[in-house]
Design a protein around this motif. Sequence first.
Motif, PDB file in Angstrom:
ATOM      1  N   GLU A   1       0.860  -1.193   0.000  1.00 11.48           N
ATOM      2  CA  GLU A   1       0.000   0.000   0.000  1.00 11.48           C
ATOM      3  C   GLU A   1       0.890   1.233   0.000  1.00 11.48           C
ATOM      4  O   GLU A   1       1.762   1.366   0.833  1.00 11.48           O
TER       5      GLU A   1
ATOM      6  N   HIS B   1     -18.869   8.099   4.612  1.00 10.46           N
ATOM      7  CA  HIS B   1     -19.043   6.738   4.102  1.00 10.46           C
ATOM      8  C   HIS B   1     -20.132   6.017   4.876  1.00 10.46           C
ATOM      9  O   HIS B   1     -19.950   5.701   6.054  1.00 10.46           O
TER      10      HIS B   1
ATOM     11  N   TYR C   1     -17.909   2.965  -7.532  1.00  6.32           N
ATOM     12  CA  TYR C   1     -18.477   1.772  -6.919  1.00  6.32           C
ATOM     13  C   TYR C   1     -18.802   2.064  -5.476  1.00  6.32           C
ATOM     14  O   TYR C   1     -17.924   2.564  -4.746  1.00  6.32           O
TER      15      TYR C   1
ATOM     16  N   MET D   1     -19.390   0.734  -1.587  1.00  3.72           N
ATOM     17  CA  MET D   1     -18.610  -0.287  -0.885  1.00  3.72           C
ATOM     18  C   MET D   1     -19.165  -1.697  -1.088  1.00  3.72           C
ATOM     19  O   MET D   1     -18.410  -2.664  -1.203  1.00  3.72           O
TER      20      MET D   1
HETATM   21  C1  LIG Z   1     -16.348  11.130  -1.379  1.00  6.41           C
HETATM   22  C2  LIG Z   1     -16.752   9.681  -1.445  1.00  6.41           C
HETATM   23  C3  LIG Z   1     -17.807   9.249  -0.665  1.00  6.41           C
HETATM   24  C4  LIG Z   1     -18.195   7.915  -0.723  1.00  6.41           C
HETATM   25  N1  LIG Z   1     -19.256   7.520   0.056  1.00  6.41           N
HETATM   26  C5  LIG Z   1     -19.663   6.246   0.011  1.00  6.41           C
HETATM   27  C6  LIG Z   1     -20.793   5.828   0.791  1.00  6.41           C
HETATM   28  O1  LIG Z   1     -21.413   6.613   1.530  1.00  6.41           O
HETATM   29  N2  LIG Z   1     -21.179   4.528   0.699  1.00  6.41           N
HETATM   30  C7  LIG Z   1     -20.529   3.620  -0.101  1.00  6.41           C
HETATM   31  O2  LIG Z   1     -20.933   2.447  -0.133  1.00  6.41           O
HETATM   32  N3  LIG Z   1     -19.449   3.995  -0.835  1.00  6.41           N
HETATM   33  C8  LIG Z   1     -19.002   5.271  -0.800  1.00  6.41           C
HETATM   34  N4  LIG Z   1     -17.907   5.659  -1.549  1.00  6.41           N
HETATM   35  C9  LIG Z   1     -17.195   4.632  -2.348  1.00  6.41           C
HETATM   36  C10 LIG Z   1     -16.063   3.920  -1.545  1.00  6.41           C
HETATM   37  O3  LIG Z   1     -15.103   4.858  -1.150  1.00  6.41           O
HETATM   38  C11 LIG Z   1     -15.420   2.846  -2.431  1.00  6.41           C
HETATM   39  O4  LIG Z   1     -16.380   1.892  -2.783  1.00  6.41           O
HETATM   40  C12 LIG Z   1     -14.249   2.064  -1.804  1.00  6.41           C
HETATM   41  O5  LIG Z   1     -13.448   2.851  -0.979  1.00  6.41           O
HETATM   42  C13 LIG Z   1     -13.411   1.493  -2.928  1.00  6.41           C
HETATM   43  O6  LIG Z   1     -12.423   0.603  -2.429  1.00  6.41           O
HETATM   44  P1  LIG Z   1     -11.223   0.164  -3.388  1.00  6.41           P
HETATM   45  O7  LIG Z   1     -10.412  -0.806  -2.640  1.00  6.41           O
HETATM   46  O8  LIG Z   1     -11.745  -0.222  -4.719  1.00  6.41           O
HETATM   47  O9  LIG Z   1     -10.397   1.525  -3.676  1.00  6.41           O
HETATM   48  P2  LIG Z   1      -9.553   2.478  -2.736  1.00  6.41           P
HETATM   49  O10 LIG Z   1     -10.223   2.709  -1.438  1.00  6.41           O
HETATM   50  O11 LIG Z   1      -9.207   3.658  -3.555  1.00  6.41           O
HETATM   51  O12 LIG Z   1      -8.224   1.630  -2.458  1.00  6.41           O
HETATM   52  C14 LIG Z   1      -7.187   1.485  -3.402  1.00  6.41           C
HETATM   53  C15 LIG Z   1      -5.874   1.530  -2.657  1.00  6.41           C
HETATM   54  O13 LIG Z   1      -4.811   1.229  -3.550  1.00  6.41           O
HETATM   55  C16 LIG Z   1      -3.711   2.032  -3.210  1.00  6.41           C
HETATM   56  N5  LIG Z   1      -2.824   2.117  -4.379  1.00  6.41           N
HETATM   57  C17 LIG Z   1      -3.110   2.655  -5.596  1.00  6.41           C
HETATM   58  N6  LIG Z   1      -2.043   2.536  -6.406  1.00  6.41           N
HETATM   59  C18 LIG Z   1      -1.068   1.919  -5.695  1.00  6.41           C
HETATM   60  C19 LIG Z   1       0.267   1.535  -5.992  1.00  6.41           C
HETATM   61  N7  LIG Z   1       0.827   1.784  -7.197  1.00  6.41           N
HETATM   62  N8  LIG Z   1       1.003   0.907  -5.044  1.00  6.41           N
HETATM   63  C20 LIG Z   1       0.474   0.668  -3.816  1.00  6.41           C
HETATM   64  N9  LIG Z   1      -0.788   1.016  -3.472  1.00  6.41           N
HETATM   65  C21 LIG Z   1      -1.547   1.634  -4.411  1.00  6.41           C
HETATM   66  C22 LIG Z   1      -4.335   3.366  -2.838  1.00  6.41           C
HETATM   67  O14 LIG Z   1      -3.444   4.142  -2.048  1.00  6.41           O
HETATM   68  C23 LIG Z   1      -5.573   2.912  -2.076  1.00  6.41           C
HETATM   69  O15 LIG Z   1      -5.315   2.790  -0.679  1.00  6.41           O
HETATM   70  C24 LIG Z   1     -17.519   6.988  -1.557  1.00  6.41           C
HETATM   71  C25 LIG Z   1     -16.470   7.443  -2.355  1.00  6.41           C
HETATM   72  C26 LIG Z   1     -16.091   8.785  -2.324  1.00  6.41           C
HETATM   73  C27 LIG Z   1     -14.989   9.249  -3.216  1.00  6.41           C
END
Ligand SMILES: Cc1cc2nc3c(=O)[nH]c(=O)nc-3n(C[C@H](O)[C@H](O)[C@H](O)COP(=O)(O)OP(=O)(O)OC[C@H]3O[C@@H](n4cnc5c(N)ncnc54)[C@H](O)[C@@H]3O)c2cc1C
Length: 371
Positions: free
Chosen positions: A33, A58, A353, A355
Amino acid sequence: MADYDYLIVGAGLYGAVFAQEANARGRRCLVVERRSRPGGNIACEERDAISIHSYGAHIFHTSMPEVWHYVNRFASFNHFINSPVANYRGELYNLPFNMNTFHQIWGVVTPTEAAARIGSQRQAITNEPQNLEEQAISLVGTDIYEKLIKGYTEKQWGRSCTELPAFIIRRLPVRYTYDNNYFSDRWQGIPEEGYNRLIEKLLDGTEVRLGTDFLKDRAELATRARKIVYTGAIDEYFDYRFGELEYRGLRFETERLEEKNHQGVAVMNFTDRETPYTRIIEHKHFAVHAPELLDAPVTWITREYPDAWKRGNEAYYPVNDARNQTLYEKYADLARTESDVLFGGRLGAYRYYDMDKVIAEALATARAEMD
Ligand SMILES: Cc1cc2nc3c(=O)[nH]c(=O)nc-3n(C[C@H](O)[C@H](O)[C@H](O)COP(=O)(O)OP(=O)(O)OC[C@H]3O[C@@H](n4cnc5c(N)ncnc54)[C@H](O)[C@@H]3O)c2cc1C
């Protein structure tokens, strides 16, 4: 010989669920990460016993029994119901658009009266809507558009509604009941011990290296595992070879206030054009399982400002217009040729997407991979 079965890039929700599933099946995983803490965008900070959502409010909500059952193995959820309030120049309206909102705007009492108001205002648009303004009016009429949609949307996208494409708003849910519950999903809530604890439990038993950017050390890290699960940005993975996918950015301003209760609700939307932020989150209101927090003399709020995005900043909302979608398809075709890499999560799929969808995707991928 690889030391691990899977190298998981990203300790967000997708990476953590995949790691949990691989671990449960006896696979060896290494999670890397680039940030200094796990959790991706659901990460929180604890201050004055209040859990502060670091990357925007969230709220967990789902109608998928499998996903609800799954997350409840790792967290207990409280009974929070999202009922945001819109603030238009000091006038307050309930959201989502429902009978309470219609009563506040027009003084109407019955669904028939409300439907008649909306119906007559919608007639202002007779042609096929050419832009977001026309599209919104054709769906909910002029009053709701002017007070609750126009300013908010213009701030969110940094452009006038007449310059924004109609497709951004395909539908606007209108509810002819007195129901302020923003989501219509069967289950919703906030983890009582916070999202960090949920992530910690999902990653329990898995080796995690924080502050490690896969792309900076790709050659070495890639040799460590049989396969890679990549949850970072898909264009970045391919070194932006076809160009850059666009995002909308956000800026958060978090403040401690010496007040018991600042706004009386977790989420207040500021729907006028002049207020520079779109929302204020008051974090203690998410903790409905701990009402004693309301008596504490301090509170934490976060103002959320939409912002332009440039490479290197956190990418929040994908801009899924025709240009970006076509570009994404080119990257997705390329991704299919990388036989030892699974692309997942919101950045890997260039999609907004929630959560629950992220969890469902990670579970489906884990099953297809390992069962
Ligand atoms: C403002 C906002 C509000 C939201 N509110 C809601 C809500 O109320 N309800 C809901 O269900 N969903 C909500 N969401 C959606 C929710 O945030 C996502 O569904 C979820 O966090 C996505 O998880 P993920 O693992 O796909 O991505 P991320 O959480 O983006 O995780 C990806 C990780 O990969 C890491 N990474 C990227 N590239 C690299 C690399 N090269 N090397 C090492 N690490 C790397 C990043 O640092 C990050 O930690 C919201 C989103 C936003 C933007």
